[in-house]
Design a protein around this motif. Structure first.
Motif, PDB file in Angstrom:
ATOM      1  N   ASP A  52      51.421  50.340   6.765  1.00 36.79           N
ATOM      2  CA  ASP A  52      51.342  49.484   5.571  1.00 36.79           C
ATOM      3  C   ASP A  52      52.256  48.279   5.747  1.00 36.79           C
ATOM      4  O   ASP A  52      53.252  48.346   6.466  1.00 36.79           O
ATOM      5  CB  ASP A  52      51.858  50.239   4.342  1.00 36.79           C
ATOM      6  N   VAL A  53      51.939  47.199   5.000  1.00 37.48           N
ATOM      7  CA  VAL A  53      52.675  45.952   5.185  1.00 37.48           C
ATOM      8  C   VAL A  53      54.184  46.131   4.985  1.00 37.48           C
ATOM      9  O   VAL A  53      54.989  45.651   5.780  1.00 37.48           O
ATOM     10  CB  VAL A  53      52.128  44.865   4.237  1.00 37.48           C
ATOM     11  N   SER A  54      54.594  46.873   3.933  1.00 39.97           N
ATOM     12  CA  SER A  54      56.035  47.003   3.670  1.00 39.97           C
ATOM     13  C   SER A  54      56.716  47.798   4.786  1.00 39.97           C
ATOM     14  O   SER A  54      57.854  47.518   5.176  1.00 39.97           O
ATOM     15  CB  SER A  54      56.262  47.680   2.322  1.00 39.97           C
ATOM     16  N   GLN A  67      55.577  47.917   7.885  1.00 42.91           N
ATOM     17  CA  GLN A  67      55.560  46.997   9.042  1.00 42.91           C
ATOM     18  C   GLN A  67      56.843  46.190   9.089  1.00 42.91           C
ATOM     19  O   GLN A  67      57.481  46.052  10.123  1.00 42.91           O
ATOM     20  CB  GLN A  67      54.413  45.988   8.910  1.00 42.91           C
ATOM     21  N   ASP A 100      47.382  40.099  15.401  1.00 43.03           N
ATOM     22  CA  ASP A 100      47.659  39.468  14.122  1.00 43.03           C
ATOM     23  C   ASP A 100      48.766  38.416  14.261  1.00 43.03           C
ATOM     24  O   ASP A 100      49.932  38.735  14.432  1.00 43.03           O
ATOM     25  CB  ASP A 100      48.117  40.596  13.167  1.00 43.03           C
ATOM     26  N   VAL A 154      52.070  38.442  12.026  1.00 41.28           N
ATOM     27  CA  VAL A 154      53.164  39.352  12.377  1.00 41.28           C
ATOM     28  C   VAL A 154      54.128  38.663  13.342  1.00 41.28           C
ATOM     29  O   VAL A 154      55.338  38.855  13.299  1.00 41.28           O
ATOM     30  CB  VAL A 154      52.596  40.645  13.018  1.00 41.28           C
TER      31      VAL A 154
END
Ligand SMILES: Nc1ncnc2c1ncn2[C@@H]1O[C@H](COP(=O)(O)OP(=O)(O)OP(=O)(O)O)[C@@H](O)[C@H]1O
Length: 440
Positions: free
Chosen positions: A197-199, A201, A225, A228
């Motif tokens: 998940d983004v958080s 990551q 991506d 990132v």
């Protein structure tokens, strides 16, 4: 990375930790029946990575990022070219030396679920490389594993737990602890945050940045991506079809992309610098790495492709139709069985699918004169199942320099962009992309 390091590199006095030169990794087709050309997963890549830096490697799925990372670690055998680490050529290593090299490098994989053995405790997983290399006494190894767990933000008590008791982010921390076990100088991080998940990551990226500062690590960070990369890469290499299209300091690549492929990748990053950059959609799909195009690898999809001056008057729609028809022809030529095609030709077979594609593509665009005469000849050849000849005719007429020659790097100052448009005789990438998009 420190300012001193940057200064030394600019002055040319710092030796790179890793040098990759004209590296090629091809996968041969082993089947005995219908052997195909090899997959050119990495097809002539060169760059340096300096001590303590993160080189971000970005590109679409299948462009060869993992193969490049694996070849650099000696996990795949290079077909040609060199990977030199601290003055030693990885290809020349054998046996003990290769094990020693593996000790000094490590790999963190994308999917922590798959890379951790569910039947082993966390302690056993992280300790495995230490056991394999008989590092210290068993007690010392256990102690080292507890230290490593703390280093990556876990608890020493997690030693006796199993992977299924951890979240995705924690599992990735375990993978990182394991990769750090043998105190590597260099780590290949292959999409280490893509499954998270983004958080989560963001937390893993913070951890990697901290570890880099504390332990002086050097990273090759692989991701599809670009957004990132902003948080971790010092420099970015943009890969397309087994080649590096663009390479430069991360900020420069983000703020002032030079290669048309980078321009289109960046236009797909939402909210880049708060600007409202319009998306440059790439037509078609990447060509097969078994049969890459001649000249520039990106020419079949390039939004800034240099067109022959004699066809300057053709509209954007006309070019789109011609390029799309050529892709149809290439696809059919690739899938064609020589004997079957010959039989079809002799029987006077007309390829109805080609007729349908032609109707679809050309019925609403205006193309006159010489250009249309050549397209008609090509259609006749295609209807006779002579796809390669049909495509060769169009290549001759509409190809231009991007299909004739593979561009060299045309920039200096530590930047690479392999595009003919950087030469003085051609218009720059950005205005061409903008104009063609506006005409679309
Ligand atoms: N062992 C193999 N045998 C044959 N072909 C392979 C092998 N491994 C990779 N390839 C092919 O090589 C090309 C590059 O694959 P690679 O996994 O390196 O790309 P990638 O950019 O890392 O993609 P992804 O992000 O999807 O992992 C692809 O066409 C892939 O199908």
């Amino acid at each position: 990375m420190t300012q001193n390091t940057l200064d030394a590199r600019d002055a040319g006095t710092e030796a790179p930790l890793v040098s990759v030169r004209d590296l090629k990794t091809y996968y041969a087709d082993d089947s005995i029946i219908a052997s195909k050309p090899p997959v050119k997963a990495v097809d002539g890549v060169s760059f340096d990575i300096y001590r303590g830096e993160t080189l971000g490697l970005v590109g679409e799925s299948g462009c060869g990022k993992s193969t490049l990372g694996r070849t650099m670690l000696g996990l795949e055998t290079a077909t040609d070219g060199d990977v030199v680490v601290d003055g030693t050529n990885v290809a020349d290593l054998s046996g003990r030396e290769r094990r020693e090299w593996a000790r000094n490098a490590g790999m963190v994989f994308q999917d922590p679920e798959e890379s951790l053995n569910d039947r082993m405790t966390i302690g056993e997983i992280v300790r495995e490389p230490l056991d394999a290399h008989s590092v210290g006494t068993p007690d010392e190894r256990r102690e080292r594993v507890r230290d490593l767990l703390t280093t990556v933000g876990l608890q020493p008590e997690h030693y006796y737990r199993y992977p299924h008791q951890f979240s995705g982010g924690q599992k990735q921390r375990i993978g990182i602890a394991r990769a750090l076990a043998l105190e590597p100088d260099f780590l290949v991080l292959d999409e280490p945050t893509s499954a998270l998940d983004v958080s989560v990551q963001a937390r893993i990226i913070n951890l990697l940045n901290e570890l880099q500062d504390d332990l002086g690590l050097t990273y090759l960070f692989i991701s599809h991506d670009l957004s990132v990369m902003k948080h971790i890469a010092d420099r970015i290499a943009v890969m397309y079809l087994g080649n590096v299209a663009e390479l430069g300091p991360a900020r420069d690549v983000f703020d002032d992309p030079q290669h048309p492929y980078t321009v289109s990748l960046l236009s797909a990053v939402p909210g880049r610098h708060g600007t409202d950059v319009e998306r440059v959609a790439l037509p078609g799909t990447p060509p097969s790495p078994r049969d890459p195009p001649s000249g520039c690898p990106f020419n079949t999809r390039c939004p800034a492709k240099i067109r022959p001056a004699k066809h300057d008057d053709l509209s954007v729609d006309a070019w789109d139709a011609i390029e799309a028809f050529r892709e149809v022809l290439r696809g059919r030529a690739l899938g064609q069985d020589g004997v079957l095609a010959e039989v079809k030709r002799r029987l006077g077979f007309v390829d109805a699918d080609v007729t349908e594609s032609v109707d679809d593509l050309f019925s609403n665009v205006e193309i006159d004169g010489d250009a249309w005469a050549v397209i008609e000849q090509s259609i006749d050849l295609a209807e006779d199942a002579r796809y390669a000849d049909a495509e060769a005719l169009l290549a001759d007429e509409f190809g231009g320099v991007c299909e004739e020659r593979d561009p060299e790097n045309e920039l200096g100052d530590g930047r690479v962009s392999r595009c003919h448009r950087h030469r003085d005789e051609y218009e720059d990438v950005a205005p061409v992309v903008e104009r063609r998009r506006a005409d679309d």
